[in-house]
Design a protein around this motif. Structure first.
Motif, PDB file in Angstrom:
ATOM      1  N   HIS A  20       0.863  -1.170   0.000  1.00 33.83           N
ATOM      2  CA  HIS A  20       0.000   0.000   0.000  1.00 33.83           C
ATOM      3  C   HIS A  20       0.906   1.227   0.000  1.00 33.83           C
ATOM      4  O   HIS A  20       1.943   1.231   0.659  1.00 33.83           O
ATOM      5  CB  HIS A  20      -0.904   0.008   1.230  1.00 33.83           C
ATOM      6  N   GLU A  22       1.426   5.511   0.370  1.00 32.82           N
ATOM      7  CA  GLU A  22       0.879   6.697   1.038  1.00 32.82           C
ATOM      8  C   GLU A  22       0.241   7.623   0.019  1.00 32.82           C
ATOM      9  O   GLU A  22       0.822   7.919  -1.022  1.00 32.82           O
ATOM     10  CB  GLU A  22       1.993   7.422   1.784  1.00 32.82           C
ATOM     11  N   ARG A  23      -0.952   8.094   0.315  1.00 36.79           N
ATOM     12  CA  ARG A  23      -1.628   9.058  -0.553  1.00 36.79           C
ATOM     13  C   ARG A  23      -1.396  10.455   0.013  1.00 36.79           C
ATOM     14  O   ARG A  23      -1.589  10.683   1.204  1.00 36.79           O
ATOM     15  CB  ARG A  23      -3.126   8.750  -0.631  1.00 36.79           C
ATOM     16  N   THR A  24      -0.965  11.379  -0.817  1.00 36.82           N
ATOM     17  CA  THR A  24      -0.663  12.725  -0.360  1.00 36.82           C
ATOM     18  C   THR A  24      -1.019  13.711  -1.463  1.00 36.82           C
ATOM     19  O   THR A  24      -1.578  13.322  -2.500  1.00 36.82           O
ATOM     20  CB  THR A  24       0.834  12.839   0.015  1.00 36.82           C
ATOM     21  N   LEU A  36       0.483   9.411  -5.244  1.00 39.41           N
ATOM     22  CA  LEU A  36       0.990   8.329  -4.407  1.00 39.41           C
ATOM     23  C   LEU A  36       2.486   8.544  -4.185  1.00 39.41           C
ATOM     24  O   LEU A  36       3.192   8.997  -5.087  1.00 39.41           O
ATOM     25  CB  LEU A  36       0.751   6.972  -5.070  1.00 39.41           C
ATOM     26  N   ARG A  37       2.976   8.204  -3.002  1.00 41.40           N
ATOM     27  CA  ARG A  37       4.363   8.468  -2.613  1.00 41.40           C
ATOM     28  C   ARG A  37       5.096   7.171  -2.343  1.00 41.40           C
ATOM     29  O   ARG A  37       4.546   6.247  -1.768  1.00 41.40           O
ATOM     30  CB  ARG A  37       4.384   9.342  -1.356  1.00 41.40           C
ATOM     31  N   TYR A  48       6.971  10.526  -6.562  1.00 44.03           N
ATOM     32  CA  TYR A  48       5.522  10.619  -6.601  1.00 44.03           C
ATOM     33  C   TYR A  48       5.017  10.303  -8.013  1.00 44.03           C
ATOM     34  O   TYR A  48       5.697  10.564  -9.006  1.00 44.03           O
ATOM     35  CB  TYR A  48       5.045  12.030  -6.231  1.00 44.03           C
TER      36      TYR A  48
END
Length: 262
Positions: A20, A22-24, A36-37, A48
């Motif tokens: 999964h 990280e969404r930023t 997404l990162r 990203y």
């Protein structure tokens, strides 16, 4: 031994089931877009990819393919992710990467003195190891986000709804506004101080502080009374034991009187 090692290496299929990302948000001109990162497990460089419709559905395979298209090796865990620069360096050092190694995650391996030295050197030069547009087109550098005109307008509209009379209403604070809008808290503080006023007091927080203070006062009084009660109880128990002991002595003395004096 090489056969055993090959069996223990996590595959890209394994990563697709468990990964999964990280969404930023990232800056795009004067606005921000969802992205997404990914972070390199070796040099800690970040990359990203804008969240397309397929990526927003949360499919790991789509995210892995997007990062892989920019030269990243996606491992079964975040610690095994490698940026394009570290991936090429690792391939050159080990000389064991095949033509299709771009679809494999970096497997666990024993740490040698040479590898430890290389890893330490990579961490001290994390900026130079970060992917550049030439190395990974489409991957943006990990720069501090900047507030744009649209961001400022959205924050001001939110503050119009939740801020008044030099104070927040309800349960709102700079922190909760930032969390609600998914923006940095510093942005909210900057707009609020420039156009609205001090953060001030929050009625709900004031009530919470008063209730908590009253509770702590009552609790302290209860504990003091409990201590006094326990001390008094211990004294009563000791007195009861002393009385019982004295009663036994009197009974023994009475029986002696009966025997000796009739």
């Amino acid at each position: 031994m090489s056969h055993l090692s090959a069996q223990t290496k996590p595959t890209q299929a394994d990563a697709q089931h468990i990964r999964h990302f990280e969404r930023t948000g990232i800056a795009s001109g004067s606005s921000r877009v969802s992205a997404l990162r990914i972070v390199c497990g070796c040099c800690e460089a970040a990359g990203y990819v804008p969240a397309t419709a397929a990526l927003r559905q949360g499919e790991p395979a789509a995210a892995i393919a997007a990062f892989g298209a920019h030269g990243w090796l996606v491992g079964a865990t975040p610690a095994e992710d490698r940026c394009p620069a570290c991936s090429r360096r690792s391939s050159s050092d080990r000389k064991q990467t095949t033509k299709g190694a771009g679809t494999m995650a970096a497997g666990p391996r024993k740490t040698t003195a040479k590898a430890a030295t290389a890893k330490a050197a990579a961490k001290t030069t994390a900026i130079t190891a970060s992917p550049t547009p030439t190395e990974a087109p489409g991957i943006q550098a990990d720069l501090p986000p900047q507030m744009g005109r649209d961001d400022r307008r959205i924050i001001m509209e939110k503050l119009d709804d939740v801020y008044g009379d030099n104070a927040y209403g309800g349960s709102w604070t700079d922190t909760t506004v930032a969390r609600d809008l998914n923006v940095p808290r510093a942005w909210v503080s900057e707009v609020r101080e420039a156009f609205f006023g001090p953060e001030g007091s929050n009625p709900l927080l004031d009530r919470y502080g008063q209730e908590r203070e009253e509770f702590e006062r009552l609790h302290a009084g209860f504990m003091a009374a409990r201590k006094r009660h326990c001390e008094a109880h211990d004294q009563l128990v000791k007195m009861a034991m002393d009385i019982s002991k004295k009663a036994d002595e009197i009974n023994r003395l009475g029986k002696r009187v009966e025997r000796e004096l009739g």
